[in-house]
Design a protein around this motif. Sequence first.
Motif, PDB file in Angstrom:
ATOM      1  N   THR A   1       0.819  -1.134  -0.125  1.00 43.71           N
ATOM      2  CA  THR A   1      -0.139   0.019  -0.137  1.00 43.71           C
ATOM      3  C   THR A   1       0.905   1.288   0.016  1.00 43.71           C
ATOM      4  OG1 THR A   1      -1.832  -1.176   1.298  1.00 43.71           O
ATOM      5  CG2 THR A   1      -1.713   1.284   1.314  1.00 43.71           C
ATOM      6  N   VAL A   2       0.711   2.259  -0.806  1.00 47.12           N
ATOM      7  CA  VAL A   2       1.390   3.288  -0.805  1.00 47.12           C
ATOM      8  C   VAL A   2       0.491   4.658  -1.051  1.00 47.12           C
ATOM      9  CG1 VAL A   2       1.602   3.389  -3.415  1.00 47.12           C
ATOM     10  CG2 VAL A   2       3.465   4.521  -1.965  1.00 47.12           C
TER      11      VAL A   2
ATOM     12  N   LEU B   1      -3.543 -10.918  -9.530  1.00 46.00           N
ATOM     13  CA  LEU B   1      -3.112  -9.601  -8.777  1.00 46.00           C
ATOM     14  C   LEU B   1      -4.536  -8.818  -9.006  1.00 46.00           C
ATOM     15  CD1 LEU B   1       0.574  -9.068  -9.883  1.00 46.00           C
ATOM     16  CD2 LEU B   1      -0.141  -9.749  -7.836  1.00 46.00           C
ATOM     17  N   MET B   2      -4.478  -7.919  -7.907  1.00 49.78           N
ATOM     18  CA  MET B   2      -5.730  -6.893  -8.207  1.00 49.78           C
ATOM     19  C   MET B   2      -5.285  -5.831  -7.620  1.00 49.78           C
ATOM     20  SD  MET B   2      -9.441  -7.497  -6.470  1.00 49.78           S
ATOM     21  CE  MET B   2      -8.805  -7.755  -4.881  1.00 49.78           C
ATOM     22  N   PHE B   3      -5.492  -4.479  -8.153  1.00 47.72           N
ATOM     23  CA  PHE B   3      -5.317  -3.257  -7.800  1.00 47.72           C
ATOM     24  C   PHE B   3      -6.135  -2.319  -7.225  1.00 47.72           C
ATOM     25  CE2 PHE B   3      -2.312  -5.039 -10.781  1.00 47.72           C
ATOM     26  CZ  PHE B   3      -1.154  -4.952 -10.255  1.00 47.72           C
ATOM     27  N   GLY B   4      -6.323  -1.657  -6.313  1.00 54.76           N
ATOM     28  CA  GLY B   4      -7.212  -0.520  -5.770  1.00 54.76           C
ATOM     29  C   GLY B   4      -6.650   0.813  -5.668  1.00 54.76           C
ATOM     30  N   LEU B   5      -7.677   1.553  -5.566  1.00 53.56           N
ATOM     31  CA  LEU B   5      -7.472   2.927  -5.292  1.00 53.56           C
ATOM     32  C   LEU B   5      -8.675   3.686  -4.660  1.00 53.56           C
ATOM     33  CD1 LEU B   5      -5.625   5.453  -6.434  1.00 53.56           C
ATOM     34  CD2 LEU B   5      -7.035   5.670  -8.276  1.00 53.56           C
ATOM     35  N   ALA B   6      -8.271   4.416  -3.770  1.00 56.74           N
ATOM     36  CA  ALA B   6      -9.175   5.078  -2.770  1.00 56.74           C
ATOM     37  C   ALA B   6      -8.633   6.499  -2.368  1.00 56.74           C
ATOM     38  CB  ALA B   6      -9.619   4.237  -1.710  1.00 56.74           C
ATOM     39  N   LEU B   7      -9.380   7.240  -1.894  1.00 55.07           N
ATOM     40  CA  LEU B   7      -9.259   8.515  -1.492  1.00 55.07           C
ATOM     41  C   LEU B   7      -8.592   8.254   0.143  1.00 55.07           C
ATOM     42  CD1 LEU B   7     -11.729  11.257  -2.706  1.00 55.07           C
ATOM     43  CD2 LEU B   7      -9.196  10.957  -3.218  1.00 55.07           C
ATOM     44  N   ASP B   8      -7.657   8.968   0.386  1.00 53.60           N
ATOM     45  CA  ASP B   8      -7.319   8.698   1.970  1.00 53.60           C
ATOM     46  C   ASP B   8      -8.410   9.414   2.881  1.00 53.60           C
ATOM     47  OD1 ASP B   8      -6.034  10.370   4.483  1.00 53.60           O
ATOM     48  OD2 ASP B   8      -4.390   8.741   3.890  1.00 53.60           O
ATOM     49  N   GLU B   9      -8.897   8.721   3.830  1.00 51.06           N
ATOM     50  CA  GLU B   9     -10.023   9.427   4.629  1.00 51.06           C
ATOM     51  C   GLU B   9      -9.761  10.676   5.175  1.00 51.06           C
ATOM     52  OE1 GLU B   9     -10.724   6.399   7.706  1.00 51.06           O
ATOM     53  OE2 GLU B   9     -11.246   4.698   6.248  1.00 51.06           O
ATOM     54  N   ASP B  10      -8.422  11.265   5.470  1.00 50.87           N
ATOM     55  CA  ASP B  10      -8.092  12.208   5.980  1.00 50.87           C
ATOM     56  C   ASP B  10      -7.707  13.308   5.274  1.00 50.87           C
ATOM     57  OD1 ASP B  10      -8.732  11.081   8.582  1.00 50.87           O
ATOM     58  OD2 ASP B  10      -6.671  10.145   8.670  1.00 50.87           O
ATOM     59  N   ASP B  11      -7.529  13.097   3.914  1.00 52.30           N
ATOM     60  CA  ASP B  11      -6.909  14.064   3.091  1.00 52.30           C
ATOM     61  C   ASP B  11      -7.420  13.902   1.971  1.00 52.30           C
ATOM     62  OD1 ASP B  11      -5.376  15.794   1.515  1.00 52.30           O
ATOM     63  OD2 ASP B  11      -3.357  14.840   2.167  1.00 52.30           O
TER      64      ASP B  11
ATOM     65  N   THR C   1      -4.910  12.976  -1.290  1.00 55.01           N
ATOM     66  CA  THR C   1      -4.102  12.032  -1.188  1.00 55.01           C
ATOM     67  C   THR C   1      -4.871  10.640  -1.662  1.00 55.01           C
ATOM     68  OG1 THR C   1      -2.859  12.926   0.531  1.00 55.01           O
ATOM     69  CG2 THR C   1      -2.485  10.385   0.206  1.00 55.01           C
ATOM     70  N   ALA C   2      -4.389   9.970  -2.711  1.00 59.67           N
ATOM     71  CA  ALA C   2      -5.019   8.542  -2.897  1.00 59.67           C
ATOM     72  C   ALA C   2      -4.070   7.512  -2.450  1.00 59.67           C
ATOM     73  CB  ALA C   2      -4.948   8.250  -4.487  1.00 59.67           C
ATOM     74  N   VAL C   3      -4.802   6.337  -2.037  1.00 58.90           N
ATOM     75  CA  VAL C   3      -4.155   5.206  -1.583  1.00 58.90           C
ATOM     76  C   VAL C   3      -4.301   4.036  -2.501  1.00 58.90           C
ATOM     77  CG1 VAL C   3      -4.448   3.668   0.403  1.00 58.90           C
ATOM     78  CG2 VAL C   3      -5.047   5.811   0.697  1.00 58.90           C
ATOM     79  N   PHE C   4      -3.004   3.848  -3.021  1.00 57.72           N
ATOM     80  CA  PHE C   4      -2.937   2.724  -4.033  1.00 57.72           C
ATOM     81  C   PHE C   4      -2.506   1.457  -3.390  1.00 57.72           C
ATOM     82  CE2 PHE C   4      -0.100   0.450  -7.055  1.00 57.72           C
ATOM     83  CZ  PHE C   4      -1.193   0.218  -8.083  1.00 57.72           C
ATOM     84  N   THR C   5      -3.358   0.337  -3.566  1.00 60.42           N
ATOM     85  CA  THR C   5      -3.189  -1.028  -2.911  1.00 60.42           C
ATOM     86  C   THR C   5      -2.872  -2.189  -3.990  1.00 60.42           C
ATOM     87  OG1 THR C   5      -4.319  -0.054  -1.013  1.00 60.42           O
ATOM     88  CG2 THR C   5      -3.831  -2.488  -0.960  1.00 60.42           C
ATOM     89  N   ILE C   6      -2.097  -3.268  -3.609  1.00 60.30           N
ATOM     90  CA  ILE C   6      -1.844  -4.081  -4.597  1.00 60.30           C
ATOM     91  C   ILE C   6      -2.171  -5.482  -3.634  1.00 60.30           C
ATOM     92  CG2 ILE C   6      -0.301  -5.460  -5.898  1.00 60.30           C
ATOM     93  CD1 ILE C   6       1.565  -3.255  -6.156  1.00 60.30           C
ATOM     94  N   TYR C   7      -3.354  -6.078  -4.285  1.00 58.56           N
ATOM     95  CA  TYR C   7      -3.467  -7.550  -3.515  1.00 58.56           C
ATOM     96  C   TYR C   7      -3.336  -8.670  -4.358  1.00 58.56           C
ATOM     97  CZ  TYR C   7      -6.890  -3.958  -1.649  1.00 58.56           C
ATOM     98  OH  TYR C   7      -7.272  -3.088  -1.009  1.00 58.56           O
ATOM     99  N   ARG C   8      -2.925  -9.795  -3.874  1.00 56.66           N
ATOM    100  CA  ARG C   8      -2.905 -11.079  -4.474  1.00 56.66           C
ATOM    101  C   ARG C   8      -4.180 -11.832  -4.205  1.00 56.66           C
ATOM    102  NH1 ARG C   8       1.161 -13.322  -6.780  1.00 56.66           N
ATOM    103  NH2 ARG C   8       2.831 -12.382  -5.878  1.00 56.66           N
ATOM    104  N   THR C   9      -4.534 -12.434  -4.888  1.00 56.88           N
ATOM    105  CA  THR C   9      -6.007 -13.077  -5.071  1.00 56.88           C
ATOM    106  C   THR C   9      -5.763 -14.678  -5.101  1.00 56.88           C
ATOM    107  OG1 THR C   9      -6.433 -12.897  -7.391  1.00 56.88           O
ATOM    108  CG2 THR C   9      -7.195 -11.247  -5.765  1.00 56.88           C
TER     109      THR C   9
END
Length: 56
Positions: A10-11, A35-45, A48-56
Amino acid sequence: MENKVETMSTVRIQKSNDLYKVVDTLNRTLKDQNLMFGLALDEDDNETAVFTIYRT
């Protein structure tokens, strides 16, 4: 059988309007690699985007 999703990395990065296109392309290209990739807004900012890499 239970599907497990493992968070690999996560970055937090500066939000960009086209960032979702990169995440979409990664998901379409690498889904056969479990592999799966996710993108969300930071809850506090909202700049800032939160990019996450997942293994399924």
